[in-house]
Design an enzyme around this catalytic site. Sequence first.
Site, PDB file in Angstrom:
ATOM      1  N   ASP A   1      41.713  40.067   0.921  1.00 52.45           N
ATOM      2  CA  ASP A   1      41.813  41.505   1.225  1.00 52.45           C
ATOM      3  C   ASP A   1      43.154  42.050   1.738  1.00 52.45           C
ATOM      4  O   ASP A   1      43.866  42.784   1.053  1.00 52.45           O
ATOM      5  CB  ASP A   1      40.675  41.913   2.185  1.00 52.45           C
ATOM      6  CG  ASP A   1      40.534  41.033   3.439  1.00 52.45           C
ATOM      7  OD1 ASP A   1      41.369  40.147   3.644  1.00 52.45           O
ATOM      8  OD2 ASP A   1      39.587  41.271   4.227  1.00 52.45           O
TER       9      ASP A   1
ATOM     10  N   ARG B   1      45.154  41.652  16.054  1.00 46.89           N
ATOM     11  CA  ARG B   1      44.409  42.301  17.148  1.00 46.89           C
ATOM     12  C   ARG B   1      45.299  42.508  18.376  1.00 46.89           C
ATOM     13  O   ARG B   1      45.432  43.629  18.876  1.00 46.89           O
ATOM     14  CB  ARG B   1      43.195  41.453  17.549  1.00 46.89           C
ATOM     15  CG  ARG B   1      42.183  41.273  16.429  1.00 46.89           C
ATOM     16  CD  ARG B   1      40.929  40.561  16.908  1.00 46.89           C
ATOM     17  NE  ARG B   1      40.138  40.051  15.797  1.00 46.89           N
ATOM     18  CZ  ARG B   1      38.811  40.065  15.729  1.00 46.89           C
ATOM     19  NH1 ARG B   1      38.094  40.552  16.715  1.00 46.89           N
ATOM     20  NH2 ARG B   1      38.176  39.572  14.689  1.00 46.89           N
TER      21      ARG B   1
ATOM     22  N   THR C   1      46.220  46.212   9.682  1.00 50.08           N
ATOM     23  CA  THR C   1      44.881  45.986   9.142  1.00 50.08           C
ATOM     24  C   THR C   1      43.799  46.070  10.213  1.00 50.08           C
ATOM     25  O   THR C   1      42.622  46.140   9.897  1.00 50.08           O
ATOM     26  CB  THR C   1      44.817  44.634   8.395  1.00 50.08           C
ATOM     27  OG1 THR C   1      43.633  44.604   7.600  1.00 50.08           O
ATOM     28  CG2 THR C   1      44.846  43.456   9.355  1.00 50.08           C
TER      29      THR C   1
ATOM     30  N   GLU D   1      44.507  36.354  13.516  1.00 44.65           N
ATOM     31  CA  GLU D   1      43.668  37.212  14.370  1.00 44.65           C
ATOM     32  C   GLU D   1      44.442  37.678  15.606  1.00 44.65           C
ATOM     33  O   GLU D   1      44.314  38.831  16.031  1.00 44.65           O
ATOM     34  CB  GLU D   1      42.396  36.470  14.807  1.00 44.65           C
ATOM     35  CG  GLU D   1      41.470  36.067  13.669  1.00 44.65           C
ATOM     36  CD  GLU D   1      40.724  37.239  13.018  1.00 44.65           C
ATOM     37  OE1 GLU D   1      40.886  38.379  13.479  1.00 44.65           O
ATOM     38  OE2 GLU D   1      39.996  36.986  12.041  1.00 44.65           O
TER      39      GLU D   1
ATOM     40  N   GLU E   1      35.297  48.866   7.549  1.00 44.42           N
ATOM     41  CA  GLU E   1      36.022  49.194   6.307  1.00 44.42           C
ATOM     42  C   GLU E   1      35.533  50.479   5.619  1.00 44.42           C
ATOM     43  O   GLU E   1      36.333  51.232   5.054  1.00 44.42           O
ATOM     44  CB  GLU E   1      35.973  48.021   5.330  1.00 44.42           C
ATOM     45  CG  GLU E   1      36.793  46.800   5.765  1.00 44.42           C
ATOM     46  CD  GLU E   1      36.144  45.976   6.875  1.00 44.42           C
ATOM     47  OE1 GLU E   1      34.926  46.123   7.095  1.00 44.42           O
ATOM     48  OE2 GLU E   1      36.865  45.189   7.532  1.00 44.42           O
TER      49      GLU E   1
HETATM   50  C1  DMJ Z   1      39.399  43.139  11.101  1.00 44.87           C
HETATM   51  O1  DMJ Z   1      39.800  42.170  11.974  1.00 44.87           O
HETATM   52  C2  DMJ Z   1      40.486  43.509  10.141  1.00 44.87           C
HETATM   53  O2  DMJ Z   1      40.202  44.750   9.578  1.00 44.87           O
HETATM   54  C3  DMJ Z   1      40.684  42.481   9.058  1.00 44.87           C
HETATM   55  O3  DMJ Z   1      41.635  42.868   8.113  1.00 44.87           O
HETATM   56  C4  DMJ Z   1      39.385  42.246   8.341  1.00 44.87           C
HETATM   57  N1  DMJ Z   1      38.300  41.981   9.228  1.00 44.87           N
HETATM   58  C5  DMJ Z   1      38.129  42.705  10.441  1.00 44.87           C
HETATM   59  C6  DMJ Z   1      37.148  43.844  10.395  1.00 44.87           C
HETATM   60  O4  DMJ Z   1      36.077  43.715   9.573  1.00 44.87           O
END
Ligand code: DMJ
Length: 573
Positions: free
Chosen positions: A336, A213, A558, A209, A472
């Site tokens: 994912d 982020r 992501t 995370e 998403e």
């Molecule tokens: C985000 O932190 C990122 O997109 C991650 O890959 C998946 N979950 C969250 C958003 O839903």
Amino acid sequence: MVGSRIVPAASTSLDKSSSSVSSPDHIGVDHLLSDRTAGNANEMKEMQNFLRRGAAAAKTEEVAIAEEIEDPANIYPYDLVPESPDHDFRSWSPPGGDRYTEYKDGDDPYVITPSIIAKSDDVARTRREHVKNAMKHAWGGYKKYAFGHDEVAPLNKSYKDGWGGMGTTLVDSLDTLWLMDMKEEFWEARDWVRDHLKSDIPQTVSTFETTIRSLGGLLAAYDWSGDKTFYDKALDLGERLFHAFDNNVLPSRSVNLHTGTAVSPGSTNIAEAGTLQVEFRFLAEVTGQKKFKEKSERAFEALRKLNPDNGLFPYLVSSGATSFRNAVVTFGAMGDSFYEYMLKLWLQGGKKETVYRDMWDKSMNGVHDELLKQSNPHGLWYIAETNRGSINPKFDHLVCFMGGALALGAYTDPKGLDSSRAQRDLKTAKALTYTCYQMYARAKTGISPEMVRFTGSNDFKGTPKYYILRPETVESLFILNYLTGDPIYREWGWEIFQSIEKYCKTEIAYASLTNVDEPGSVEDRMESFFLAETLKYLYLLFDPDTEVDILNKHVFNTEAHPTRIFPVPVVKT
Ligand code: DMJ
């Protein structure tokens, strides 16, 4: 008509005899633009936008023009009406599901002409302002009640520090502020980063995370603004997080930012171990420190070597990457973004590291062979989970990133967009995105639940039904609109945005919902990815003038942080 002006100019530079798709780099953009004698700034912009969509889209549009003349009945039939600046979101009433069913199977039901794209662009510009207003509202609440903290509490008008207290929302929002041209807010946030952001804190944080982020946010802010503050802070944070790689070939799931102590529980999951490489490779690129690239790639390589026959990886693996620790295959939580990064690493390195593209293509074959299913009774397409090969019809909202990823993979397929593989992936991308749109449209609030199960008598049921402002689906809508030009993705995105405005907006920011079928069931939570991703993707969906170029220049991590691609010197085999 705008389109008839653009198409002949663009088509002169296309190789009509070739069945493969040229990159827009090769279609003579500069030549075309400098050739123009009477163009004003808007016309130039339209031309650039048209060309940016790439040769593939241009070719489709050439065909579209011919068909338009022959069969006007097939032309995109829905109204494209600009929004008023005073648009009243309170009067929005979600119209329900089971509409636009002609898009269900991923077909192209209509001809999309350049003039329709131009109209859709004009409407989008009026919607883009509303998304920017939403960002101003969310940022305003964060600034007033939580500035420098991880998250604002949108109902209690307070703050939370669940990510270590490192200004997560602020850092995650930087490039959104930049891309929305909220420069005053951006520089104010930069000052906070310069004066207050400290990574040397006695806290054990999530490696994944914090990387996607905070490190991702700082790196993108640096790449777009060039401000050295972000470089310094990214390097400091990157060095500390990098201790996660100290003990095992796969990174530890958490690490103490002060002591560097990495916590190794013996196993990890493929998403957390395989979703750090876009960030650490970019850090290596800008700092020249190869270790960030080499060690993070080694982890991805260790995962690759587990080499399941069908390209589908059970999500739990031993820290030494010697074995799988379960047999559950999922494109939702814990699986994912590992798949996402197969494609993104290949794109980031300038499409030279074939090892990553091969992983992606093998996995997508596995998806089509084993996981792609249809619902009862309407035949909506979805990606199922499996456990020891037996199907579990569960579908997380998280899986909705796959529409965009498959479309991007198809448009960049080394075999060409015309190849059967790319056409298969593009069709699946569109069909999955329709399903995800239905997950929103069928709920009372017009907002998707966190998860659905494809069981029962009406395709699927939401369970659990909460919504935490996830991005998403709008991510896929942005990518599909960007690549195909089909305005339908903007229409669906606008419905979703109106529902967020009506049901999630609070006095100071935006709240989550505990039940998407119960209007008013708000929860005191606004994740940083609402500003980093959801609002950014919505803005980009409605921004035909963006500098973001997902085909040739940028790769999104992501968490929706775009940084420039950098062709690697060595081609891996
Ligand atoms: C985000 O932190 C990122 O997109 C991650 O890959 C998946 N979950 C969250 C958003 O839903």
